[in-house]
Design a protein around this motif. Structure first.
Motif, PDB file in Angstrom:
ATOM      1  N   ALA A 130       0.886  -1.012  -0.414  1.00 12.01           N
ATOM      2  CA  ALA A 130      -0.085   0.353  -0.279  1.00 12.01           C
ATOM      3  C   ALA A 130       0.738   1.339  -0.240  1.00 12.01           C
ATOM      4  N   VAL A 131       1.642   1.498   0.574  1.00  6.20           N
ATOM      5  CA  VAL A 131       2.510   2.263   1.022  1.00  6.20           C
ATOM      6  C   VAL A 131       3.663   2.611  -0.189  1.00  6.20           C
ATOM      7  N   PHE A 132       3.575   1.439  -0.928  1.00 10.89           N
ATOM      8  CA  PHE A 132       4.860   1.643  -2.602  1.00 10.89           C
ATOM      9  C   PHE A 132       3.873   2.170  -3.771  1.00 10.89           C
ATOM     10  N   ALA A 133       2.473   1.665  -3.227  1.00  9.34           N
ATOM     11  CA  ALA A 133       1.341   1.784  -4.346  1.00  9.34           C
ATOM     12  C   ALA A 133       1.006   3.389  -4.950  1.00  9.34           C
ATOM     13  N   ASP A 134       2.195   4.147  -4.236  1.00 10.07           N
ATOM     14  CA  ASP A 134       2.252   5.803  -4.106  1.00 10.07           C
ATOM     15  C   ASP A 134       3.288   5.975  -5.414  1.00 10.07           C
ATOM     16  N   PRO A 135       3.808   6.525  -6.083  1.00  7.51           N
ATOM     17  CA  PRO A 135       4.762   6.294  -6.980  1.00  7.51           C
ATOM     18  C   PRO A 135       5.911   7.336  -6.765  1.00  7.51           C
ATOM     19  N   ALA A 136       5.245   7.763  -5.383  1.00  4.91           N
ATOM     20  CA  ALA A 136       6.098   9.279  -5.256  1.00  4.91           C
ATOM     21  C   ALA A 136       6.674   8.669  -3.936  1.00  4.91           C
ATOM     22  N   THR A 137       6.401   7.013  -3.505  1.00  2.00           N
ATOM     23  CA  THR A 137       7.179   6.222  -1.932  1.00  2.00           C
ATOM     24  C   THR A 137       8.882   5.853  -3.292  1.00  2.00           C
ATOM     25  N   GLU A 138       9.731   5.638  -2.629  1.00  2.00           N
ATOM     26  CA  GLU A 138      11.439   5.514  -3.040  1.00  2.00           C
ATOM     27  C   GLU A 138      11.668   4.571  -1.839  1.00  2.00           C
ATOM     28  N   ARG A 139      11.562   4.859  -0.876  1.00  2.00           N
ATOM     29  CA  ARG A 139      11.857   3.842   0.605  1.00  2.00           C
ATOM     30  C   ARG A 139      10.931   4.672   1.595  1.00  2.00           C
ATOM     31  N   VAL A 140      11.208   2.677   2.581  1.00  2.43           N
ATOM     32  CA  VAL A 140      10.076   3.205   3.418  1.00  2.43           C
ATOM     33  C   VAL A 140      11.212   2.894   4.526  1.00  2.43           C
ATOM     34  N   VAL A 141      11.113   3.476   5.279  1.00  3.93           N
ATOM     35  CA  VAL A 141      12.023   4.093   7.210  1.00  3.93           C
ATOM     36  C   VAL A 141      10.975   3.404   8.049  1.00  3.93           C
ATOM     37  N   VAL A 142      11.631   2.947   9.269  1.00  2.01           N
ATOM     38  CA  VAL A 142      10.855   1.773  10.307  1.00  2.01           C
ATOM     39  C   VAL A 142      11.715   2.416  11.758  1.00  2.01           C
ATOM     40  N   GLU A 143      11.487   2.448  12.862  1.00  2.00           N
ATOM     41  CA  GLU A 143      12.305   2.572  13.275  1.00  2.00           C
ATOM     42  C   GLU A 143      11.765   1.342  15.209  1.00  2.00           C
ATOM     43  N   PRO A 144      11.304   0.088  14.758  1.00  2.00           N
ATOM     44  CA  PRO A 144      11.251  -0.321  16.100  1.00  2.00           C
ATOM     45  C   PRO A 144      11.744  -0.298  17.233  1.00  2.00           C
ATOM     46  N   ASP A 145      11.148  -0.746  18.245  1.00  2.00           N
ATOM     47  CA  ASP A 145      12.295  -0.865  19.228  1.00  2.00           C
ATOM     48  C   ASP A 145      13.080  -2.398  18.713  1.00  2.00           C
ATOM     49  N   VAL A 146      14.533  -1.366  20.044  1.00  2.00           N
ATOM     50  CA  VAL A 146      15.221  -3.287  19.178  1.00  2.00           C
ATOM     51  C   VAL A 146      14.888  -4.015  20.116  1.00  2.00           C
ATOM     52  N   ALA A 147      14.396  -4.131  21.302  1.00  2.00           N
ATOM     53  CA  ALA A 147      13.413  -5.812  21.550  1.00  2.00           C
ATOM     54  C   ALA A 147      12.821  -5.914  21.116  1.00  2.00           C
TER      55      ALA A 147
END
Length: 194
Positions: A130-147
Motif C-alpha cells: 500500500a505504501v509503495f502504491a504511491d509512485p512518489a514513495t522510494e523507500r520505507v523507513v521504520v524505527e521499531p524498538d530494538v527489543a
C-alpha cells in the motif's frame, strides 16, 4: 472521510482479501482502544490509554499534515492499524539523513482469538504494498524498538535492511530501510494499487 473508501487492496494467495481504508478517529476509536491497550500491543506504548486518549491521539494524527492513519481489513473486517509519516518532519528528525521519497511506517495487528498462520506477514506485506502504491514513495523507513525481535524478522522478510540503532525519547530503536526494489525482490509484489 468515508470509512468505506478503499484506498488499496490485494489478494493473498493463502489468506484472501486484504484492503486499507482511511481511519475515522471517532467511528474507529472504540475498536482502536481495544487494540492499542491489549497486552500484545506493548510496543505501541498506549497500554494505559483511555478511550478519550485514543480519540484524541487519532484526531491529532488526522489533523496532522505529515502523519496519516488507516484501518486495514481482512476479508472486509478490521484487522490491523497502519500509520505513515514523513520522517523528515516526525519521529526521526535529526536522527538520519532523510531523502525525498522516504515514508515512515508503523503497523499493529489486531489481537485475535483465532490466529491464522502467516497472518502478520500478510499484513506487513499489504502495508508495504500500500505504501509503495504511491509512485512518489522510494523507500520505507521504520524505527521499531530494538527489543521487538518479532517485528525485526517480519521487516527482514519484506526486504528491510537494518542500518543502526538510534536513541529516541521513548525507546532505543533499530533504524531500518526498504527500497521499492528490495520489497519487490523479497515479496514478488510491485505495490501496484487497485
Amino acid at each position: 472521510m468515508s470509512t468505506t473508501e478503499i484506498l488499496y487492496s490485494r489478494v493473498d494467495g493463502d489468506l484472501g482479501a486484504f484492503s486499507v481504508r482511511p481511519l475515522d478517529p471517532f467511528a474507529d476509536a472504540e475498536l482502536l482502544h481495544g487494540w492499542v491497550t491489549h497486552p500484545k500491543a506493548s510496543f505501541w506504548m498506549m497500554q494505559d490509554a483511555s478511550l478519550p486518549d485514543v480519540e484524541r491521539e487519532y484526531m491529532r494524527i488526522a489533523a496532522h499534515e505529515h502523519h496519516q492513519a488507516f484501518i486495514g481489513l481482512h476479508e472486509g473486517r478490521p484487522a490491523f492499524l497502519m500509520e505513515t509519516y514523513d520522517p523528515s518532519e516526525l519521529e526521526l528528525v535529526g536522527l538520519y539523513d532523510a531523502r525525498p521519497g522516504d515514508v515512515g511506517m508503523h503497523f499493529l495487528v489486531a489481537p485475535s482469538d483465532r490466529p491464522l498462520h502467516g497472518f502478520t506477514r500478510a499484513v506487513i506485506t499489504t502495508v508495504m504494498a500500500a505504501v509503495f502504491a504511491d509512485p512518489a514513495t522510494e523507500r520505507v523507513v521504520v524505527e521499531p524498538d530494538v527489543a521487538n525481535t518479532a517485528v525485526h524478522a517480519l521487516n527482514e522478510a519484506v526486504g528491510f535492511v537494518s542500518e543502526r540503532q538510534v536513541t529516541k525519547p521513548e525507546k532505543e530503536a533499530l533504524l531500518s530501510f526498504c527500497t521499492r526494489a528490495q520489497f519487490e525482490a523479497a515479496t514478488g509484489l510491485t505495490g501496484a494499487s487497485i
